[in-house]
Design an enzyme around this catalytic site. Structure first.
Site, PDB file in Angstrom:
ATOM      1  N   ARG A 227       0.864  -1.175   0.000  1.00 50.96           N
ATOM      2  CA  ARG A 227       0.000   0.000   0.000  1.00 50.96           C
ATOM      3  C   ARG A 227       0.903   1.228   0.000  1.00 50.96           C
ATOM      4  O   ARG A 227       1.961   1.236   0.641  1.00 50.96           O
ATOM      5  CB  ARG A 227      -0.911   0.029   1.242  1.00 50.96           C
ATOM      6  CG  ARG A 227      -2.121  -0.880   1.151  1.00 50.96           C
ATOM      7  CD  ARG A 227      -3.123  -0.443   0.074  1.00 50.96           C
ATOM      8  NE  ARG A 227      -4.272  -1.322  -0.029  1.00 50.96           N
ATOM      9  CZ  ARG A 227      -4.359  -2.349  -0.883  1.00 50.96           C
ATOM     10  NH1 ARG A 227      -3.357  -2.632  -1.690  1.00 50.96           N
ATOM     11  NH2 ARG A 227      -5.460  -3.077  -0.940  1.00 50.96           N
TER      12      ARG A 227
ATOM     13  N   HIS B 158      -1.473   0.302  -9.759  1.00 53.84           N
ATOM     14  CA  HIS B 158      -2.176  -0.692  -8.936  1.00 53.84           C
ATOM     15  C   HIS B 158      -2.743  -1.827  -9.802  1.00 53.84           C
ATOM     16  O   HIS B 158      -3.949  -2.063  -9.826  1.00 53.84           O
ATOM     17  CB  HIS B 158      -3.301  -0.024  -8.122  1.00 53.84           C
ATOM     18  CG  HIS B 158      -3.578  -0.761  -6.842  1.00 53.84           C
ATOM     19  ND1 HIS B 158      -3.753  -0.122  -5.636  1.00 53.84           N
ATOM     20  CD2 HIS B 158      -3.705  -2.081  -6.584  1.00 53.84           C
ATOM     21  CE1 HIS B 158      -3.988  -1.024  -4.701  1.00 53.84           C
ATOM     22  NE2 HIS B 158      -3.958  -2.231  -5.258  1.00 53.84           N
TER      23      HIS B 158
ATOM     24  N   GLU C 133      -2.925   7.750  -4.376  1.00 56.10           N
ATOM     25  CA  GLU C 133      -3.339   7.177  -5.672  1.00 56.10           C
ATOM     26  C   GLU C 133      -4.829   7.315  -5.951  1.00 56.10           C
ATOM     27  O   GLU C 133      -5.258   7.270  -7.107  1.00 56.10           O
ATOM     28  CB  GLU C 133      -2.939   5.698  -5.761  1.00 56.10           C
ATOM     29  CG  GLU C 133      -3.729   4.786  -4.818  1.00 56.10           C
ATOM     30  CD  GLU C 133      -3.377   3.312  -4.998  1.00 56.10           C
ATOM     31  OE1 GLU C 133      -2.177   2.968  -4.965  1.00 56.10           O
ATOM     32  OE2 GLU C 133      -4.315   2.492  -5.151  1.00 56.10           O
TER      33      GLU C 133
HETATM   34  P1  NAI Z   1      -1.291 -11.377   4.467  1.00 57.46           P
HETATM   35  O1  NAI Z   1      -2.227 -10.914   5.525  1.00 57.46           O
HETATM   36  O2  NAI Z   1      -1.325 -12.802   4.043  1.00 57.46           O
HETATM   37  O3  NAI Z   1       0.231 -11.042   4.887  1.00 57.46           O
HETATM   38  C1  NAI Z   1       0.633  -9.838   5.444  1.00 57.46           C
HETATM   39  C2  NAI Z   1       1.846 -10.150   6.324  1.00 57.46           C
HETATM   40  O4  NAI Z   1       2.398  -8.906   6.777  1.00 57.46           O
HETATM   41  C3  NAI Z   1       1.487 -10.969   7.567  1.00 57.46           C
HETATM   42  O5  NAI Z   1       2.320 -12.101   7.658  1.00 57.46           O
HETATM   43  C4  NAI Z   1       1.733 -10.004   8.712  1.00 57.46           C
HETATM   44  O6  NAI Z   1       2.172 -10.645   9.898  1.00 57.46           O
HETATM   45  C5  NAI Z   1       2.823  -9.113   8.107  1.00 57.46           C
HETATM   46  N1  NAI Z   1       3.023  -7.860   8.818  1.00 57.46           N
HETATM   47  C6  NAI Z   1       2.131  -7.128   9.524  1.00 57.46           C
HETATM   48  N2  NAI Z   1       2.736  -6.050  10.069  1.00 57.46           N
HETATM   49  C7  NAI Z   1       4.037  -6.112   9.699  1.00 57.46           C
HETATM   50  C8  NAI Z   1       5.181  -5.304   9.964  1.00 57.46           C
HETATM   51  N3  NAI Z   1       5.089  -4.208  10.739  1.00 57.46           N
HETATM   52  N4  NAI Z   1       6.362  -5.674   9.428  1.00 57.46           N
HETATM   53  C9  NAI Z   1       6.462  -6.776   8.664  1.00 57.46           C
HETATM   54  N5  NAI Z   1       5.418  -7.581   8.397  1.00 57.46           N
HETATM   55  C10 NAI Z   1       4.232  -7.261   8.894  1.00 57.46           C
HETATM   56  O7  NAI Z   1      -1.556 -10.410   3.225  1.00 57.46           O
HETATM   57  P2  NAI Z   1      -1.210 -10.663   1.698  1.00 57.46           P
HETATM   58  O8  NAI Z   1      -2.369 -11.330   1.038  1.00 57.46           O
HETATM   59  O9  NAI Z   1       0.140 -11.260   1.584  1.00 57.46           O
HETATM   60  O10 NAI Z   1      -1.182  -9.147   1.156  1.00 57.46           O
HETATM   61  C11 NAI Z   1      -0.239  -8.213   1.643  1.00 57.46           C
HETATM   62  C12 NAI Z   1      -0.643  -6.827   1.221  1.00 57.46           C
HETATM   63  O11 NAI Z   1      -0.509  -6.701  -0.195  1.00 57.46           O
HETATM   64  C13 NAI Z   1      -2.140  -6.494   1.462  1.00 57.46           C
HETATM   65  O12 NAI Z   1      -2.369  -6.058   2.783  1.00 57.46           O
HETATM   66  C14 NAI Z   1      -2.400  -5.421   0.456  1.00 57.46           C
HETATM   67  O13 NAI Z   1      -2.174  -4.167   1.070  1.00 57.46           O
HETATM   68  C15 NAI Z   1      -1.368  -5.665  -0.639  1.00 57.46           C
HETATM   69  N6  NAI Z   1      -1.987  -6.093  -1.888  1.00 57.46           N
HETATM   70  C16 NAI Z   1      -1.703  -5.391  -3.029  1.00 57.46           C
HETATM   71  C17 NAI Z   1      -2.270  -5.757  -4.227  1.00 57.46           C
HETATM   72  C18 NAI Z   1      -1.951  -5.037  -5.497  1.00 57.46           C
HETATM   73  O14 NAI Z   1      -2.697  -5.187  -6.483  1.00 57.46           O
HETATM   74  N7  NAI Z   1      -0.864  -4.274  -5.563  1.00 57.46           N
HETATM   75  C19 NAI Z   1      -3.260  -6.848  -4.307  1.00 57.46           C
HETATM   76  C20 NAI Z   1      -3.430  -7.555  -3.054  1.00 57.46           C
HETATM   77  C21 NAI Z   1      -2.840  -7.171  -1.889  1.00 57.46           C
END
Ligand code: NAI
Length: 337
Positions: A234, A295, A263
């Site tokens: 994000r 995005h 964005e």
């Molecule tokens: P997820 O929930 O499976 O993984 C997120 C990970 O980040 C978790 O393991 C969590 O413990 C970790 N985390 C939380 N706080 C943290 C910190 N301070 N430092 C390091 N790690 C931390 O989520 P997923 O599915 O892997 O997605 C991650 C992010 O990707 C989403 O939250 C979303 O913002 C973004 N995203 C972007 C997309 C795009 O089109 N560019 C599409 C889908 C998701």
């Protein structure tokens, strides 16, 4: 159930119509972005379907409530744009798609990293102009380099697999380390150590209170000179102004972003015949070593299908009063704050 679908693009409509073939919900496709004003378009729908740059602040949610909306079905994973507390107070349920093809985003992050490292955009531009010289196009072998992953959830874990396939040493930071990553040989270290030691860093954590500007001026100052930074998480996880200073000083060797803090007023729209009135963004676009995509990390056939199917399933479960997995319902405490 009647569902007003905001911010619809043709690819959304195709995927949602295919997923809805059996369920038969009445989908009212709108290209308008959801905000306080456009919320009233949902009058007569019990549900709205919203995307990442639709406004779901207290004012929009209150307007949705006036329009008798009881369900917001997000067709995305991130819920940082939702005032979950306001939704709970108004009695509006918010559901999301907790996971879909994580390969889509991880592969896009890798594409940004590879394109930046090997100067592909500049190289392709030269060749198109019939300039076949190579000066300024020198990259590095990724094999044997250290790459840091911030956040090893679904997407970060996929990214670890891709990087290991390239022969990289993968360092990671996450408050909840992944067993799958450890099994791949990923080493968990504190963020500061990761920043100190890596040649490239890729961000895959959610935007929550603790991760807003996680990569700020201090973090950037810890990076090695010339580090490549990729952000497909994000926009606000990265302090954009600080990144611009780090690009000017050469601390950041290159920056690839699929997300940007502001964005919402730019992405998914066509300004080719107009003016983008965001000077910070314009400065970013002026760097030859910055690659911006708008995005599109989620934009694969597989991810669109998964998202549409999960969204339609959420609407059906809500209508029937059936339970959904815990991670699907956005809890009251989820607001970014
Ligand atoms: P997820 O929930 O499976 O993984 C997120 C990970 O980040 C978790 O393991 C969590 O413990 C970790 N985390 C939380 N706080 C943290 C910190 N301070 N430092 C390091 N790690 C931390 O989520 P997923 O599915 O892997 O997605 C991650 C992010 O990707 C989403 O939250 C979303 O913002 C973004 N995203 C972007 C997309 C795009 O089109 N560019 C599409 C889908 C998701």
């Amino acid at each position: 159930m009647r569902v007003t679908v905001y911010s619809t693009r043709r690819y959304d409509q195709r995927a949602l119509e295919a997923a809805n073939a059996v369920a038969g919900h009445q989908l009212d496709f709108r290209d308008e972005t959801l905000d306080e004003r456009t919320a009233l378009l949902a009058r007569g729908s019990g549900a709205v379907c919203a995307f990442v740059n639709d406004r779901l602040d207290a004012a929009s949610l209150a307007a949705l409530r006036v329009a008798d909306v009881r369900l917001v079905a997000l067709r995305c994973t991130g819920r940082d744009h939702v005032d979950a507390g306001a939704a709970a107070r108004l009695g509006i349920t918010v559901m999301r798609v907790p996971g879909y093809s994580p390969h889509a985003v991880a592969e896009h992050a890798m594409a940004l990293l590879l394109a930046l490292n090997r100067r592909l955009v500049r190289a392709a531009g030269r060749v198109r102009r019939q300039d076949f010289t190579l000066e300024g196009l020198v990259g590095m072998d990724l094999h044997g380099k250290s790459v840091g992953i911030v956040g090893t959830g679904r997407i970060g874990t996929c990214m670890a697999g891709i990087l290991r396939g390239f022969g990289c040493h993968v360092l990671a930071t996450d408050p909840v380390p992944s067993a799958a990553c450890k099994a791949m040989g990923v080493r968990y270290v504190p963020l500061v150590e990761l920043l100190d030691r890596c040649d490239a860093v890729t961000l895959h954590c959610p935007l929550v209170h603790d991760t807003r500007h996680l990569i700020d001026a201090a973090a950037l100052a810890r990076m090695r000179n010339g580090t490549i930074l990729v952000n497909t998480a994000r926009g606000a996880v990265l302090d954009t102004r600080a990144a611009i200073e780090a690009l000017k000083s050469g601390r950041l060797g290159a920056l690839g972003i699929d997300v940007y803090e502001a964005e919402a007023s730019i992405f998914f729209r066509d300004f080719s015949d107009g003016i983008v009135a965001d000077d910070v963004f314009a400065r970013l676009l002026a760097f030859p070593n910055v690659l911006v995509t708008a995005h599109q990390g989620f934009l694969t056939h597989e991810a669109l299908r998964d998202i549409a199917e999960a969204t339609i399933r959420n609407v059906t479960c809500f209508e029937r009063g059936e339970s959904v997995p815990e991670t699907t319902v956005v809890p009251e405490l989820a607001s970014v704050g």
